[in-house]
Design a protein around this motif. Structure first.
Motif, PDB file in Angstrom:
ATOM      1  N   MET A 136       0.849  -1.202   0.000  1.00  0.00           N
ATOM      2  CA  MET A 136       0.000   0.000   0.000  1.00  0.00           C
ATOM      3  C   MET A 136       0.883   1.251   0.000  1.00  0.00           C
ATOM      4  SD  MET A 136      -2.971   1.080   2.742  1.00  0.00           S
ATOM      5  CE  MET A 136      -4.077  -0.231   2.256  1.00  0.00           C
ATOM      6  N   SER A 137       0.571   2.209  -0.850  1.00  0.00           N
ATOM      7  CA  SER A 137       1.392   3.417  -0.924  1.00  0.00           C
ATOM      8  C   SER A 137       1.056   4.362   0.209  1.00  0.00           C
ATOM      9  CB  SER A 137       1.140   4.130  -2.262  1.00  0.00           C
ATOM     10  OG  SER A 137      -0.143   4.721  -2.255  1.00  0.00           O
ATOM     11  N   ASN A 138       1.974   5.332   0.451  1.00  0.00           N
ATOM     12  CA  ASN A 138       1.734   6.346   1.474  1.00  0.00           C
ATOM     13  C   ASN A 138       0.468   7.129   1.192  1.00  0.00           C
ATOM     14  OD1 ASN A 138       3.948   5.679   2.936  1.00  0.00           O
ATOM     15  ND2 ASN A 138       5.300   7.186   1.976  1.00  0.00           N
ATOM     16  N   GLU A 139       0.242   7.390  -0.105  1.00  0.00           N
ATOM     17  CA  GLU A 139      -0.930   8.180  -0.480  1.00  0.00           C
ATOM     18  C   GLU A 139      -2.205   7.449  -0.074  1.00  0.00           C
ATOM     19  OE1 GLU A 139      -2.917  10.369  -4.366  1.00  0.00           O
ATOM     20  OE2 GLU A 139      -1.045   9.267  -4.569  1.00  0.00           O
ATOM     21  N   GLN A 140      -2.249   6.146  -0.291  1.00  0.00           N
ATOM     22  CA  GLN A 140      -3.428   5.364   0.076  1.00  0.00           C
ATOM     23  C   GLN A 140      -3.617   5.350   1.595  1.00  0.00           C
ATOM     24  OE1 GLN A 140      -2.211   1.873  -2.257  1.00  0.00           O
ATOM     25  NE2 GLN A 140      -4.255   1.888  -3.156  1.00  0.00           N
ATOM     26  N   GLU A 141      -2.499   5.251   2.325  1.00  0.00           N
ATOM     27  CA  GLU A 141      -2.593   5.253   3.784  1.00  0.00           C
ATOM     28  C   GLU A 141      -3.164   6.572   4.301  1.00  0.00           C
ATOM     29  OE1 GLU A 141       1.155   2.273   4.712  1.00  0.00           O
ATOM     30  OE2 GLU A 141       1.253   4.359   5.291  1.00  0.00           O
ATOM     31  N   ILE A 142      -2.775   7.666   3.688  1.00  0.00           N
ATOM     32  CA  ILE A 142      -3.227   8.978   4.126  1.00  0.00           C
ATOM     33  C   ILE A 142      -4.739   9.122   3.968  1.00  0.00           C
ATOM     34  CG2 ILE A 142      -3.154  11.452   3.540  1.00  0.00           C
ATOM     35  CD1 ILE A 142      -0.132  11.006   2.908  1.00  0.00           C
ATOM     36  N   ILE A 143      -5.284   8.579   2.888  1.00  0.00           N
ATOM     37  CA  ILE A 143      -6.719   8.779   2.639  1.00  0.00           C
ATOM     38  C   ILE A 143      -7.583   7.625   3.183  1.00  0.00           C
ATOM     39  CG2 ILE A 143      -6.357  10.238   0.612  1.00  0.00           C
ATOM     40  CD1 ILE A 143      -7.035   7.754  -1.121  1.00  0.00           C
ATOM     41  N   LYS A 144      -6.974   6.735   3.958  1.00  0.00           N
ATOM     42  CA  LYS A 144      -7.755   5.647   4.556  1.00  0.00           C
ATOM     43  C   LYS A 144      -8.843   6.226   5.445  1.00  0.00           C
ATOM     44  CE  LYS A 144      -7.262   1.335   7.127  1.00  0.00           C
ATOM     45  NZ  LYS A 144      -6.362   0.433   7.840  1.00  0.00           N
ATOM     46  N   GLU A 145     -10.038   5.686   5.342  1.00  0.00           N
ATOM     47  CA  GLU A 145     -11.187   6.202   6.088  1.00  0.00           C
ATOM     48  C   GLU A 145     -11.536   5.311   7.275  1.00  0.00           C
ATOM     49  OE1 GLU A 145     -13.605   8.929   5.582  1.00  0.00           O
ATOM     50  OE2 GLU A 145     -11.803   9.715   4.636  1.00  0.00           O
ATOM     51  N   GLY A 146     -11.993   5.948   8.342  1.00  0.00           N
ATOM     52  CA  GLY A 146     -12.432   5.211   9.524  1.00  0.00           C
ATOM     53  C   GLY A 146     -13.605   5.913  10.183  1.00  0.00           C
ATOM     54  N   LYS A 147     -13.812   5.610  11.451  1.00  0.00           N
ATOM     55  CA  LYS A 147     -14.897   6.220  12.228  1.00  0.00           C
ATOM     56  C   LYS A 147     -14.321   6.849  13.502  1.00  0.00           C
ATOM     57  CE  LYS A 147     -18.300   4.457   9.659  1.00  0.00           C
ATOM     58  NZ  LYS A 147     -19.186   5.281   8.829  1.00  0.00           N
ATOM     59  N   TYR A 148     -14.538   8.141  13.653  1.00  0.00           N
ATOM     60  CA  TYR A 148     -14.122   8.857  14.865  1.00  0.00           C
ATOM     61  C   TYR A 148     -15.178   8.592  15.939  1.00  0.00           C
ATOM     62  CZ  TYR A 148     -12.258  12.642  17.764  1.00  0.00           C
ATOM     63  OH  TYR A 148     -11.699  13.368  18.783  1.00  0.00           O
ATOM     64  N   VAL A 169     -15.234   9.628  25.211  1.00  0.00           N
ATOM     65  CA  VAL A 169     -14.127   8.776  24.777  1.00  0.00           C
ATOM     66  C   VAL A 169     -12.897   9.659  24.573  1.00  0.00           C
ATOM     67  CG1 VAL A 169     -13.308   7.258  22.904  1.00  0.00           C
ATOM     68  CG2 VAL A 169     -15.651   7.061  23.743  1.00  0.00           C
ATOM     69  N   ARG A 170     -11.732   9.110  24.828  1.00  0.00           N
ATOM     70  CA  ARG A 170     -10.492   9.863  24.712  1.00  0.00           C
ATOM     71  C   ARG A 170     -10.381  10.529  23.337  1.00  0.00           C
ATOM     72  NH1 ARG A 170      -4.795   6.887  25.653  1.00  0.00           N
ATOM     73  NH2 ARG A 170      -5.413   5.915  23.683  1.00  0.00           N
ATOM     74  N   PHE A 171      -9.913  11.759  23.341  1.00  0.00           N
ATOM     75  CA  PHE A 171      -9.738  12.553  22.124  1.00  0.00           C
ATOM     76  C   PHE A 171      -8.936  11.784  21.073  1.00  0.00           C
ATOM     77  CE2 PHE A 171      -7.103  15.603  19.737  1.00  0.00           C
ATOM     78  CZ  PHE A 171      -8.085  16.406  19.177  1.00  0.00           C
ATOM     79  N   SER A 172      -9.371  11.889  19.812  1.00  0.00           N
ATOM     80  CA  SER A 172      -8.706  11.282  18.654  1.00  0.00           C
ATOM     81  C   SER A 172      -8.685   9.752  18.708  1.00  0.00           C
ATOM     82  CB  SER A 172      -7.273  11.818  18.491  1.00  0.00           C
ATOM     83  OG  SER A 172      -6.798  11.576  17.174  1.00  0.00           O
ATOM     84  N   THR A 173      -9.834   9.163  19.124  1.00  0.00           N
ATOM     85  CA  THR A 173     -10.014   7.705  19.061  1.00  0.00           C
ATOM     86  C   THR A 173     -10.727   7.386  17.753  1.00  0.00           C
ATOM     87  OG1 THR A 173     -10.135   7.441  21.464  1.00  0.00           O
ATOM     88  CG2 THR A 173     -11.118   5.702  20.113  1.00  0.00           C
ATOM     89  N   ILE A 174     -10.053   6.645  16.863  1.00  0.00           N
ATOM     90  CA  ILE A 174     -10.597   6.373  15.534  1.00  0.00           C
ATOM     91  C   ILE A 174     -10.512   4.878  15.232  1.00  0.00           C
ATOM     92  CG2 ILE A 174     -10.397   6.874  13.061  1.00  0.00           C
ATOM     93  CD1 ILE A 174      -9.003   9.519  13.867  1.00  0.00           C
ATOM     94  N   SER A 175     -11.651   4.314  14.851  1.00  0.00           N
ATOM     95  CA  SER A 175     -11.663   2.936  14.365  1.00  0.00           C
ATOM     96  C   SER A 175     -11.194   2.933  12.919  1.00  0.00           C
ATOM     97  CB  SER A 175     -13.083   2.362  14.455  1.00  0.00           C
ATOM     98  OG  SER A 175     -13.184   1.188  13.669  1.00  0.00           O
ATOM     99  N   GLU A 176     -10.353   1.991  12.560  1.00  0.00           N
ATOM    100  CA  GLU A 176      -9.808   1.952  11.206  1.00  0.00           C
ATOM    101  C   GLU A 176     -10.741   1.251  10.223  1.00  0.00           C
ATOM    102  OE1 GLU A 176      -5.758   0.684  11.057  1.00  0.00           O
ATOM    103  OE2 GLU A 176      -5.113   2.095  12.611  1.00  0.00           O
ATOM    104  N   ILE A 198     -10.647   3.317  24.434  1.00  0.00           N
ATOM    105  CA  ILE A 198     -11.166   2.187  23.653  1.00  0.00           C
ATOM    106  C   ILE A 198     -10.059   1.665  22.767  1.00  0.00           C
ATOM    107  CG2 ILE A 198     -12.787   1.524  21.834  1.00  0.00           C
ATOM    108  CD1 ILE A 198     -14.762   3.527  22.960  1.00  0.00           C
ATOM    109  N   ASN A 199      -9.845   0.354  22.826  1.00  0.00           N
ATOM    110  CA  ASN A 199      -8.862  -0.282  21.965  1.00  0.00           C
ATOM    111  C   ASN A 199      -9.525  -0.575  20.620  1.00  0.00           C
ATOM    112  OD1 ASN A 199      -6.844  -1.710  20.750  1.00  0.00           O
ATOM    113  ND2 ASN A 199      -7.050  -3.538  22.028  1.00  0.00           N
ATOM    114  N   THR A 200      -9.143   0.194  19.591  1.00  0.00           N
ATOM    115  CA  THR A 200      -9.760   0.028  18.282  1.00  0.00           C
ATOM    116  C   THR A 200      -8.977  -0.957  17.411  1.00  0.00           C
ATOM    117  OG1 THR A 200      -8.540   1.912  17.402  1.00  0.00           O
ATOM    118  CG2 THR A 200     -10.715   2.363  18.324  1.00  0.00           C
ATOM    119  N   LYS A 201      -7.874  -1.455  17.923  1.00  0.00           N
ATOM    120  CA  LYS A 201      -7.052  -2.400  17.132  1.00  0.00           C
ATOM    121  C   LYS A 201      -7.632  -3.813  17.256  1.00  0.00           C
ATOM    122  CE  LYS A 201      -4.087   0.921  16.384  1.00  0.00           C
ATOM    123  NZ  LYS A 201      -4.041   1.580  15.066  1.00  0.00           N
TER     124      LYS A 201
END
Length: 260
Positions: free
Chosen positions: A1-13, A84-91, A255-258
């Motif tokens: 996976m390229s860096n560009e793809q990683e940057i635009i990966k979407e999740g849920k805050y 929930v703790r600030f900047s918790t994002i499910s991948e 929350i452990n999102t991993k």
């Protein structure tokens, strides 16, 4: 996976957890410049409040912290919320990832919601007014007042040690006075709260930096006591009273999102 793809990966805050089953939509008030729609995902009567978000680490800048808090404040108009703790994002870029989190941590969320039900956090900062506090010290502490009067007409260069001594005595007296005021305030407010958190003071003029967890039903009496204290001691200090906050000081929800 390229860096560009990683940057635009979407999740849920994830902003918070509430007890609710019906679908909720709070409109486009989500984190970041995109202002994604904030909505609920429910499992067995407990909901996560989320919005779409790129999978990034949000900087703890004022604009981001305010957005996070405003979402919680909107939710708090109707529900008890576990922040929930600030900047918790499910991948996971779908509701299924959030549903797995709700299922995995269901017992913990259920117990915490029961504990916090019908309660809110109130914040109180108390800051001393410098001039009146020092005046009261001179009136109250004879030794300081007499020594200061004695030095009034003496040359400054010949009384350096004594003036330093007065400075030290005043600093000690200020520490005692602010401690006494702090105890008076806490003695009045602690019996009305279910829990209390004392945070670090900043600056020698801060008397109290505290958070109180109170039942909603106790809020009118708590308000009255704060107002009474302000009326009684307002000459010497400012009361900065903030009502109805997300219970950050009493809920540390990580929350452990991993791996879900």
């Amino acid at each position: 996976m390229s860096n560009e793809q990683e940057i635009i990966k979407e999740g849920k805050y994830i902003y918070g957890i509430i007890r609710n089953s019906a679908p909720l939509n709070y409109g486009p008030i989500g984190m970041g410049k995109r202002a994604d729609v904030v909505y609920s995902i429910s499992f067995n009567g407990i909901s996560a409040i989320v919005s779409n978000s790129p999978v990034i680490i949000y900087e703890a800048r004022r604009v981001n912290m305010i957005t996070h808090e405003k979402v919680l404040e909107e939710v708090m108009k109707q529900f008890t919320v576990l922040p929930v703790r600030f900047s918790t994002i499910s991948e996971h870029n779908d509701d299924a990832g959030i549903l797995r989190i709700l299922e995995k941590d269901y017992k913990k969320f259920d117990e915490m919601l029961t504990k916090m039900d019908g309660k809110k956090e109130l914040g109180l900062k108390v800051l001393a007014h410098e001039a009146p506090i020092y005046e009261s010290i001179l009136e109250k502490y004879d030794e300081i007042r007499l020594l200061k009067a004695k030095l009034m007409n003496l040359p400054v260069d010949k009384t350096h040690y004594q003036r330093m001594k007065i400075g030290e005595m005043v600093a000690e007296a200020l520490k005692k006075e602010t401690s006494d005021y702090k105890n008076l305030i806490l003695d009045a407010l602690s019996p009305l709260s279910d829990d209390m958190k004392l945070n670090d003071n900043y600056g020698e003029m801060m008397i109290l930096n505290s958070a109180f967890l109170i039942k909603n039903s106790a809020e009118p009496l708590f308000d009255k006591v704060v107002n009474d204290l302000d009326g009684k001691y307002g000459k010497f200090m400012t009361f900065k009273y903030v009502g109805t906050l997300p219970p950050y000081n009493f809920v540390n929800l990580v929350i452990n999102t991993k791996g879900v």
